[in-house]
Scaffold this active site. Sequence first.
Site, mmCIF file in Angstrom:
data_model
loop_
_atom_site.group_PDB
_atom_site.id
_atom_site.type_symbol
_atom_site.label_atom_id
_atom_site.label_comp_id
_atom_site.label_asym_id
_atom_site.label_seq_id
_atom_site.Cartn_x
_atom_site.Cartn_y
_atom_site.Cartn_z
ATOM 1 N N ASP A 153 0.760 -1.113 0.019
ATOM 2 C CA ASP A 153 0.010 0.116 0.009
ATOM 3 C C ASP A 153 0.829 1.316 0.037
ATOM 4 O O ASP A 153 0.329 2.373 -0.482
ATOM 5 C CB ASP A 153 -0.982 0.038 1.485
ATOM 6 N N HIS A 402 2.230 3.479 7.289
ATOM 7 C CA HIS A 402 2.027 4.389 6.096
ATOM 8 C C HIS A 402 0.916 5.389 6.181
ATOM 9 O O HIS A 402 0.621 6.023 5.284
ATOM 10 C CB HIS A 402 2.065 3.355 4.981
HETATM 11 ZN ZN LIG Z 1 -2.625 0.774 3.990
#
Ligand SMILES: [Zn+2]
Length: 933
Positions: A153, A402
Site C-alpha cells: 500500500d 504508512h
Molecule cells: Zn494501508
Amino acid sequence: PFSPKCALKEENVAPPTNMLNVHLVPHTHDDVGWLKTVDQYYYGDRNDIQHAGVQYILDSVVDQLLKNPDRRFIYVETAFFYRWWKRQSPSMQQTVRQLVDEGRLEFVNGGWCMSDEATTHYSAVIDQMTMGLRFLNETFGACGRPRVAWHIDPFGHAREHASMFAQMGYDGFFFGRLDYQDRTHRMVQLEQELLWRASDSLPPPTADLFTGILPNGYNPPEGFCWDQSCDDPPIRDDPDLEDYNVNDVVSRFLGIAKAQVRRTNHIIMTMGSDFQYENANLWYKNLDKLILYVNALQANGSKVNVLYSTPSCYLQELHRANLTWALKTDDFFPYADSDHDFWTGYFTSRPALKRYERISNSNLQVTCNQLEVLAGPASRTGPFGEGESQTMKKAMAVAQHHDAVSGTEKQHVANDYARRLANGWQRCQVLVSNSLAALSASSAKRIYCDNLNISVCPLTESSRKFAVTVYNPLARPVSWAVRLPVNGSAYAVSDAKGAAVDCQVSRNRGFAVNELVFQVQAPPLGYSTYSVSLLQNGPPPASMKPRHPAAIQNEYLRVTFDPDTGLLSSLANLETKQSIKLTQNFYWYNASDGNNTESNQPSGAYIFRPNSSTPFIISQTAKTETVQTSVVQEVRQWFSPWVSQVVRLYAGRGVGGGNQSICGICSTCLGKEVITRLDTSIQTAEVFYTDSNGREVLRRKKDFRPTWTLKQSEPIAGNYYPINSRAFIKDDADQLTVVTDRSQGGGSIHNGSLEIMLHRRLLYDDVRGVAEPLNETSHIFPDGLVVRGRLLLSLERPPVAADTHRLIAQEMVLQPLLTFTDGDLNPNTRLEVRGVGVGNVCLLEHQFQSWESKVSSQPVTVSLQKLFSTMEVVGVSEMNLSANQWKDEMRRFAWAPQTDETPVLKTFQDISPWEVTLRPMEIRTFLLRVVLR
Ligand SMILES: [Zn+2]
Ligand SMILES: *[C@@H]1O[C@H](CO)[C@@H](O)[C@H](O)[C@H]1NC(C)=O
Ligand SMILES: *[C@@H]1O[C@H](CO)[C@@H](O)[C@H](O)[C@H]1NC(C)=O
Ligand SMILES: *[C@@H]1O[C@H](CO)[C@@H](O)[C@H](O)[C@H]1NC(C)=O
Ligand SMILES: *[C@@H]1O[C@H](CO)[C@@H](O)[C@H](O)[C@H]1NC(C)=O
Ligand SMILES: *[C@@H]1O[C@H](CO)[C@@H](O)[C@H](O)[C@H]1NC(C)=O
Ligand SMILES: *[C@@H]1O[C@H](CO)[C@@H](O)[C@H](O)[C@H]1NC(C)=O
C-alpha cells in the site's frame, strides 16, 4: 533458503511446468490506524466509520484454515498479530504454531507495521521491523521468519527501504503502487519483475532486492471479490438451482489469467484487500470451488493450473526459472496514479506530527536504547516496572505506519498517535531519571521541560538557581546552544568544574520575558551538567536593534542581508573562501479546489496539486531586528503576522546558519501550501539531490525519470520528492545543503533554486479515502496549527571534504536530552561520566557513501572491545540488520541482473571477531555479551 518443513508439500512445490500456474494469495491489508485508531481497528470498534475488526479476521481465518489443509493465508502486521496472540489460550497457540510450521499460515513482511517509505527515518524503520521480527522468531522460531517483504500500500517506494530489506535477509519484495506511466512502460517491456540494486556503495548483492509489482494493486481481479464487503456473485454450482454460473466464472477467470503476461509460467493474484476475511468462510468457500472447477478443465486439455499459494512460494518459482532480470538503481518516487494526481503532498502533511515523531525517535534512542543499558536494572524500577521503554518503542513502531507519520490519517487518529508518543515520553522520563540518578549518585528530582520547543519551562522561568544536565546521544563530542526561557535579566553559568561559561540574555519571543543562551558540551554517549544562577546586579539584556543588518558573521560563515528588503542575500564560507548569492523568502501555492478544466483533483492529505505553477509571495520585504553578542548573532525577520524567522549563527560553531521559522496558516477561503525557497547563483542544470530515509542520496532531475520517458503533466507537484533529513544543490564550485528537522517535500523548479514545503492547510478532501480536509487546528491555535521548524544550511566545496552537512544532519536527528534540577548542586555529585554504549544489540554504521568524501568514504575498523569504557565485551555474534537471524545462517536467493556494469568493489575481511571493518554505508548488527568492568 527454504527449510523443507516450512515449504509447500512436495506435490505442490513443483507445479506442472507445462501449464500456466496461477498463485492465489489470500490476504488482508490491516492498517495500523487510518480512519480509525489502531485499537479501534483491532476490536472492530466504531464500525460506523469503517467496518473493520482485526480480532475477528484472525479468529475466522484460523478456523477456516483448519477446515481444509490446502488453504493458505499470509499475515503481515505484527502490531495486530501480537495483540491477538497474547489473548489466545495455550491450545489455540499450539494450533497456530502448527499452522505456521506447516506453511499454511505464513508471515510476510512481519514488522510491527508496514512502514511509510517517504517520511520515515531509517533508524525508526529498523527498530519497528526488529520489534516485529524478533517477536515472530521468539514465538515461532525459524518457520515464523518472513522471507518476503510486502509493501502493497505505501505511496511510492524508497531505495533505502529496499536496501534495508535486503540486509534483513528477505529473498524478495512485492508492492502494489507505482507511477501509472511506469506501470504501463513495465507491462510493455515485461519488467514488472526486476532486480533493485538499492545502494551505490554496498558491494552487490548486499543491497540487491528482487522486486515484483503486483498485477492489480493488492486487490483481487475484477469480479472475483468474495469478501462480505464485496458484491461480486458467488460461485453457484448446483445445476438444480437457479443461476448456475460455474462456466461463466471459469471462463472469466481464464480470460483474466491469460491476459496477465509475465516472464515465467507463474502468475500471482492477491485475493483480499483492506480488512477483508472477517468472515473468511465466504472467501475460502468460493476459492475452493474456483480451484476445483478451473483445474477440472485440465482433464479436457486446459493448460491453466490454480493453486493456493503465498508470496514466498510464488517467489520460489520465479527463482527456479533461473532468468536474468532488469536492473533498477533509482527509486519509485514520486507516485502518481493519474496525470494530475501526484501523491507528493503527504511528504509534508501534518508537519507537527512529523516533528514529534522525529524528536521522539531521538528521545527513544537516547533513553531506552542507551541510558537503560548504561544504568542497568536501576533504571527500570519505577511506577511502571519493566514496561517503561516498551511503551515508547511500541508508540514509535506504530507511528511508522504508512498512514501515521505520513499524515494521511483522520484527525482523531493523528491525535491518537501523538497521545501514544506522549505516554511513551512520560515513561521514558522515569527511566532517564533513574538512570541519571544511578550514574551520578544524586537523588535530586529531575524536571523535564517538554515545551522548550515553544520556549516554555516553568522551572527556568521561576528558579533563581538550577542545573541543566545535557546527555549527548552521539558517539562523538558535540556542542550545542541551549536556549532557556527566563524572567531575570542577568545570569551566571558555570560548567561542572566551576568554570564560567559565556552566556547571553535577550528578549524572548515566547511567554517568558527573556531568553538565556549558552553553549554546552557533552562527551560521546555521556552527559555533563551546568549550573545557572540569577545575578542581582548583572548587565541588562542584550538589546535588539530594529534596523536592517548588513551581515552577521562568525569565524566560519558570513550571512549577508539586503539592506532594502531585509531578506537574506548571500552566504559565504570563510574557511573555504567561497561565497554564493542566496535569496530566501516564503511563498504559498494556492491549492486546487478541484474545479478545474484539466482534472477535478483537489489538493489533500495525500495529493499536492497547486492551481498555478507560480506561488504567491508572502511579503517582498521582511521587518528585521538584530542581536549581535559574543554568544550568538541573530537576525529576526517578520514577513507577515503568520510567518517569521530567526537566522542565527552561534559562536565557535563550525557549521550551519541556524534558521528557525514559525508558520501558522490563517484560515481563509483558500487552501494554502507554504514553502520557503532559496534562490542561489549555483548553476544546477535542473538537478538536485535528496536523501532516502536519512541515508544514501539520490540525484533528481527536473521533468525526468531515469527508467522511462516522462510525460510531465504537473510541473510543480510532479517534481517534488521526499526529503527526510537533507537536500542539496551543487555545481562544480559550490554545494549548498539544507538539513531539515523532520521529513518534508521539496523540489528544484528553477535553476539554482531549492524549495521546501513547510506546512499545508486545505479545504477539500482529495478523494483517497480519508474523507476529511487537511485542516489542522487545536484549542491553542484555533486559527490554524502553528508549526515551528529549523533548517540548517551549509556551504561546501564539492566533492565535499569537510562532511559538515552529514555531521549536522546527524546532530539534527539525535538531539541532546536536557533535564533540570532545581537549587544548588550537591558537591558530591559525580558530574561527568563517559557513556557506555548501545545495548545488547549493537548497531555499528558507516555514515558515508562511497563517492561522497575523499576523507570519510574509507573503510573503518572498529574494535568492539574498546567501544565501551565501563563494560567488557565477552561475546560477539553478528546478526542480520533486523536482529532476527544469525548472520552466518543468512542465505538469500541469488538473482542475476540482465546487465551489470557495477564496478567490482573490494571486499574486506574482519581481522578478528573483535575487530570489525565497516565499508561506506554499511550497517552491521551484533549481539554482545557484556560484563561491567
Ligand atoms: Zn494501508
Ligand atoms: C470435458 O469435455 C467433455 C466432452 O466435451 C464434457 O462432457 C465435460 O463436461 C468436460 N469437462 C469439463 C470439466 O468441462
Ligand atoms: C541457470 O542458468 C545458467 C546460465 O544461464 C546455467 O549456467 C545454470 O546451470 C542454471 N542453473 C540451473 C539451476 O538451472
Ligand atoms: C512542542 O512539543 C510538545 C511535546 O513535548 C508537543 O506536544 C507540541 O505539539 C510541540 N509544539 C509545537 C508548536 O511544535
Ligand atoms: C467548486 O465550485 C462549486 C461552485 O462554485 C463549489 O460549490 C464547490 O465547493 C467547489 N469545489 C469543489 C471541490 O467542488
Ligand atoms: C477548518 O477548521 C476550522 C476550525 O475548526 C473550521 O472553522 C473550518 O470550518 C474548517 N474548514 C473546513 C473546510 O473544514
Ligand atoms: C530465534 O528464536 C529462537 C527461539 O524460538 C532462539 O533460540 C534463537 O536464538 C532466536 N534467534 C535469534 C537470531 O535471535
